[in-house]
Design a protein around this motif. Sequence first.
Motif, PDB file in Angstrom:
ATOM      1  N   UNK A   1       0.830  -1.205   0.000  1.00  0.00           N
ATOM      2  CA  UNK A   1       0.000   0.000   0.000  1.00  0.00           C
ATOM      3  C   UNK A   1       0.862   1.251   0.000  1.00  0.00           C
ATOM      4  N   UNK A   2       1.976   1.193   0.722  1.00  0.00           N
ATOM      5  CA  UNK A   2       2.879   2.337   0.757  1.00  0.00           C
ATOM      6  C   UNK A   2       3.464   2.599  -0.624  1.00  0.00           C
ATOM      7  N   UNK A   3       3.874   1.514  -1.307  1.00  0.00           N
ATOM      8  CA  UNK A   3       4.457   1.654  -2.639  1.00  0.00           C
ATOM      9  C   UNK A   3       3.424   2.165  -3.643  1.00  0.00           C
ATOM     10  N   UNK A   4       2.221   1.579  -3.617  1.00  0.00           N
ATOM     11  CA  UNK A   4       1.185   2.025  -4.541  1.00  0.00           C
ATOM     12  C   UNK A   4       0.755   3.462  -4.250  1.00  0.00           C
ATOM     13  N   UNK A   5       0.896   3.874  -2.991  1.00  0.00           N
ATOM     14  CA  UNK A   5       0.565   5.242  -2.636  1.00  0.00           C
ATOM     15  C   UNK A   5       1.429   6.251  -3.361  1.00  0.00           C
ATOM     16  N   UNK A   6       2.644   5.853  -3.721  1.00  0.00           N
ATOM     17  CA  UNK A   6       3.516   6.766  -4.471  1.00  0.00           C
ATOM     18  C   UNK A   6       2.885   7.120  -5.809  1.00  0.00           C
ATOM     19  N   UNK A   7       2.365   6.138  -6.511  1.00  0.00           N
ATOM     20  CA  UNK A   7       1.716   6.408  -7.799  1.00  0.00           C
ATOM     21  C   UNK A   7       0.452   7.229  -7.590  1.00  0.00           C
ATOM     22  N   UNK A   8      -0.292   6.912  -6.533  1.00  0.00           N
ATOM     23  CA  UNK A   8      -1.514   7.662  -6.255  1.00  0.00           C
ATOM     24  C   UNK A   8      -1.193   9.117  -5.929  1.00  0.00           C
ATOM     25  N   UNK A   9      -0.148   9.339  -5.134  1.00  0.00           N
ATOM     26  CA  UNK A   9       0.223  10.704  -4.772  1.00  0.00           C
ATOM     27  C   UNK A   9       0.698  11.493  -5.984  1.00  0.00           C
ATOM     28  N   UNK A  10       1.278  10.796  -6.966  1.00  0.00           N
ATOM     29  CA  UNK A  10       1.712  11.472  -8.182  1.00  0.00           C
ATOM     30  C   UNK A  10       0.523  12.080  -8.911  1.00  0.00           C
ATOM     31  N   UNK A  11      -0.619  11.393  -8.876  1.00  0.00           N
ATOM     32  CA  UNK A  11      -1.836  11.920  -9.491  1.00  0.00           C
ATOM     33  C   UNK A  11      -2.458  13.007  -8.606  1.00  0.00           C
ATOM     34  N   UNK A  12      -2.469  12.762  -7.291  1.00  0.00           N
ATOM     35  CA  UNK A  12      -3.061  13.748  -6.392  1.00  0.00           C
ATOM     36  C   UNK A  12      -2.330  15.084  -6.463  1.00  0.00           C
ATOM     37  N   UNK A  13      -1.022  15.026  -6.768  1.00  0.00           N
ATOM     38  CA  UNK A  13      -0.238  16.258  -6.841  1.00  0.00           C
ATOM     39  C   UNK A  13      -0.762  17.188  -7.926  1.00  0.00           C
ATOM     40  N   UNK A  14      -1.371  16.627  -8.970  1.00  0.00           N
ATOM     41  CA  UNK A  14      -1.932  17.463 -10.028  1.00  0.00           C
ATOM     42  C   UNK A  14      -2.996  18.406  -9.475  1.00  0.00           C
ATOM     43  N   UNK A  15      -3.807  17.879  -8.565  1.00  0.00           N
ATOM     44  CA  UNK A  15      -4.921  18.670  -8.043  1.00  0.00           C
ATOM     45  C   UNK A  15      -4.449  19.830  -7.175  1.00  0.00           C
ATOM     46  N   UNK A  16      -3.216  19.744  -6.666  1.00  0.00           N
ATOM     47  CA  UNK A  16      -2.710  20.777  -5.766  1.00  0.00           C
ATOM     48  C   UNK A  16      -1.942  21.868  -6.502  1.00  0.00           C
ATOM     49  N   UNK A  17      -1.927  21.793  -7.839  1.00  0.00           N
ATOM     50  CA  UNK A  17      -1.183  22.793  -8.602  1.00  0.00           C
ATOM     51  C   UNK A  17      -1.821  24.168  -8.528  1.00  0.00           C
ATOM     52  N   UNK A  18      -3.140  24.212  -8.573  1.00  0.00           N
ATOM     53  CA  UNK A  18      -3.829  25.510  -8.546  1.00  0.00           C
ATOM     54  C   UNK A  18      -3.857  26.058  -7.123  1.00  0.00           C
ATOM     55  N   UNK A  19      -3.661  27.375  -6.952  1.00  0.00           N
ATOM     56  CA  UNK A  19      -3.713  27.960  -5.604  1.00  0.00           C
ATOM     57  C   UNK A  19      -5.123  27.909  -5.037  1.00  0.00           C
ATOM     58  N   UNK A  20      -5.217  28.049  -3.724  1.00  0.00           N
ATOM     59  CA  UNK A  20      -6.533  27.975  -3.067  1.00  0.00           C
ATOM     60  C   UNK A  20      -7.287  29.290  -3.147  1.00  0.00           C
ATOM     61  N   UNK A  21      -6.566  30.402  -3.276  1.00  0.00           N
ATOM     62  CA  UNK A  21      -7.213  31.717  -3.300  1.00  0.00           C
ATOM     63  C   UNK A  21      -6.778  32.511  -4.527  1.00  0.00           C
ATOM     64  N   UNK A  22      -7.521  33.539  -4.822  1.00  0.00           N
ATOM     65  CA  UNK A  22      -7.211  34.405  -5.962  1.00  0.00           C
ATOM     66  C   UNK A  22      -7.472  35.853  -5.572  1.00  0.00           C
ATOM     67  N   UNK A  23      -6.667  36.754  -6.128  1.00  0.00           N
ATOM     68  CA  UNK A  23      -6.837  38.189  -5.910  1.00  0.00           C
ATOM     69  C   UNK A  23      -7.664  38.729  -7.068  1.00  0.00           C
ATOM     70  N   UNK A  24      -8.896  39.108  -6.795  1.00  0.00           N
ATOM     71  CA  UNK A  24      -9.831  39.454  -7.857  1.00  0.00           C
ATOM     72  C   UNK A  24     -10.265  40.916  -7.752  1.00  0.00           C
ATOM     73  N   UNK A  25     -10.466  41.530  -8.925  1.00  0.00           N
ATOM     74  CA  UNK A  25     -10.919  42.914  -8.973  1.00  0.00           C
ATOM     75  C   UNK A  25     -12.423  42.919  -9.243  1.00  0.00           C
ATOM     76  N   UNK A  26     -13.202  43.416  -8.277  1.00  0.00           N
ATOM     77  CA  UNK A  26     -14.651  43.507  -8.423  1.00  0.00           C
ATOM     78  C   UNK A  26     -15.128  44.868  -7.933  1.00  0.00           C
ATOM     79  N   UNK A  27     -15.932  45.532  -8.757  1.00  0.00           N
ATOM     80  CA  UNK A  27     -16.480  46.843  -8.394  1.00  0.00           C
ATOM     81  C   UNK A  27     -15.388  47.817  -7.976  1.00  0.00           C
ATOM     82  N   UNK A  28     -14.308  47.837  -8.761  1.00  0.00           N
ATOM     83  CA  UNK A  28     -13.179  48.746  -8.517  1.00  0.00           C
ATOM     84  C   UNK A  28     -12.484  48.482  -7.190  1.00  0.00           C
ATOM     85  N   UNK A  29     -12.738  47.330  -6.607  1.00  0.00           N
ATOM     86  CA  UNK A  29     -12.055  46.960  -5.369  1.00  0.00           C
ATOM     87  C   UNK A  29     -11.349  45.618  -5.564  1.00  0.00           C
TER      88      UNK A  29
END
Length: 677
Positions: free
Chosen positions: A132-160
């Motif tokens: 399970x530990x070894x197979x987890x390496x392959x699984x984590x390689x896929x899960x890492x894709x999902x963590x590429x995008x940041x959790x927050x964004x700086x957005x401009x709305x209504x001039x703010x």
Amino acid sequence: MTNKDKNLVSEIAILDETSNTPEEHKHDSAGFLGSNTELLFSLICGVFLVVGFVVERFFSQLPMWLPLGCYIAAYFFGGYFTLQDAIEKLKQNRFEIDTLMLVAAIGAAILGSWAEGALLLFLFSLGHALEHYAMGRAKRSIEALAKLAPATAEVRRNDEIAVISVKELEVGDVVIVKPNARLPADGFLIQGSTSVNQAPVTGESIPVDKRPVDDPNQARTRPDSIDNSSRVYAGTINGGGAIEIEVTRKSNDSALARVVKMVSEAETRRSPTQRFTDKFERIFVPIVLLLAFILLFGWVIIDEPFRDSFYRSMAVLVAASPCALAIATPSAVLSGIARAARSGVLIKGGAPLEELGSLNAMAFDKTGTLTEGKPQITDAIVIDADNEEELLAVAVAVESLSDHPLAVAISRDGRAKLSGVQIAIAEDLQNQVGRGVTAKLGGQRAWIGKAEMFGSDGVPSLSAPAAAAIEKLRSSGRTSMFVRLGNRDLGAIGLLDTARPGASQALKELRSLGIQRMIMISGDNQRVAEAIATEVGLDEAWGDLMPSDKVEAIRRLREQGKVAMVGDGVNDAPAMANSTVGVAMGAVGSDVALETADVALMADDLRNLPFAVGLSRHTRGIIRQNVFVSLGVVAFLVPATILGLGIGPAVAIHEGSTLLVVFNALRLLAYKDNFQL
């Protein structure tokens, strides 16, 4: 084999807010002591086993209950997760290795062989914890894709300016991205210039220069027409320039999110080898159960106690379990798909992953695949127009309504040549697939398209001078389009596309990998197709093909062997569907390409194709090795246990083979993309 093994890939979370459900946690082996609980329990089992054995062998003066207590404790820690999985399997009416191991361990305890039973559970639990530990390496390689995008964004709305969760981003929001930060969403640049590292999504090794779009309104209404120099994707990395982007997709619909989802679900498309092993197990397991039942009555035939016959029967059950065989192919498929995704190649499951490496031939679309897909106007031959300006003005007016690559080229280059000239507005565009378009302009019907459009479906034929102009353009290797307004044959326009950089090298690498036959299939004139084919190094070119003709061409090629269709995933979708493997180019920006293709090259670069084929060949080799080892171990252990090999050694060899095939499959994660330039 535990429930986590055979279904590990298909149970990988979809890696978004729906991933961590209570049901999935129930099947997770992490336990209450963290992610390594199963391994920890196994080691504790081993400690009690060793202590019990030492006390029993070397300290016989101590109370007898002491080693027995150690063995019972070893049974608890070694059998904890095994019992969980066995109960879960029995609820599903499945009788597999977990149950067999428990039965064998209980049988050993009934016979008084506590040490051997504890050894069985220790080896089994340790083997699966490491697996399970070894197979987890392959699984984590896929899960890492999902963590590429940041959790927050700086957005401009209504001039703010506000910092919000990327899940709250809406289409049309303007996001500010600082230098060296990850982009939070798919969109297009509206301010600032920079270079973006797109390797996390497309696999491109060199950052891509980005600039603002020329017409934001057009980009909003026709997002698929946004040029790659202005289009950006969530999860990629900004360079040294501060930029502002307008969001075109919500976070759960971004290219990255769709790739992660498709990679996570890829194992549902089972490979030929997986189907074979499943069929083999369905036949093999009942035979083993019958053999074990017969061996229970060995004492009737030979002079031995029932105890020995029962023990031999349990040993055969353990030895014959096809645990390594069941995980041999899924482990390789998971590793191969994860490795491909890391280089910007999306392979949708075990079937295309294996098939890609067994191809005899490849068919390539021309425009956008072997060529840049950005043709330029080279000639304008006037027939019945007042001048070249009238010819181009009509062509630009009509083609401005279409997003076909040739239409875009005519509209772009024509406007440049007509600088300062007022261009009329056309309406009522009608597309004649594979031939051209027609629209209304100034109260008259206008046609622009291939020569084959004229003289069919009620459209009058071309005049002799018009046919001569088309022939002149085609003889020089030009793509030709003819323009008619009302009953006047205005003239012909010649365009020239250029071969993609690296296309020739990619085709050479494919030949070195054993692709015996490569053909261009194109809707362009035969001479144009042959000119491009010669430039990129193809031996065959089939021109003048309608979309239906391409489908028929692929069907003819399939009669001779396995064939891939490489195209843009939109116009070539029918041909892709009829090929052994459909490969889409530049799929990161195309919803249709991601949905229709079996293999999607996220970057718009043909040089990723040899890498994908090479990885497939390597994966097929790993799968064959794993299957050979799995069947070989079973073939050795079954007669060996019948002839007297004990349960302990049988389990050690059995679990060793399972770990061997898993670690062998994990080698795919380190596969070198030798063919990427």
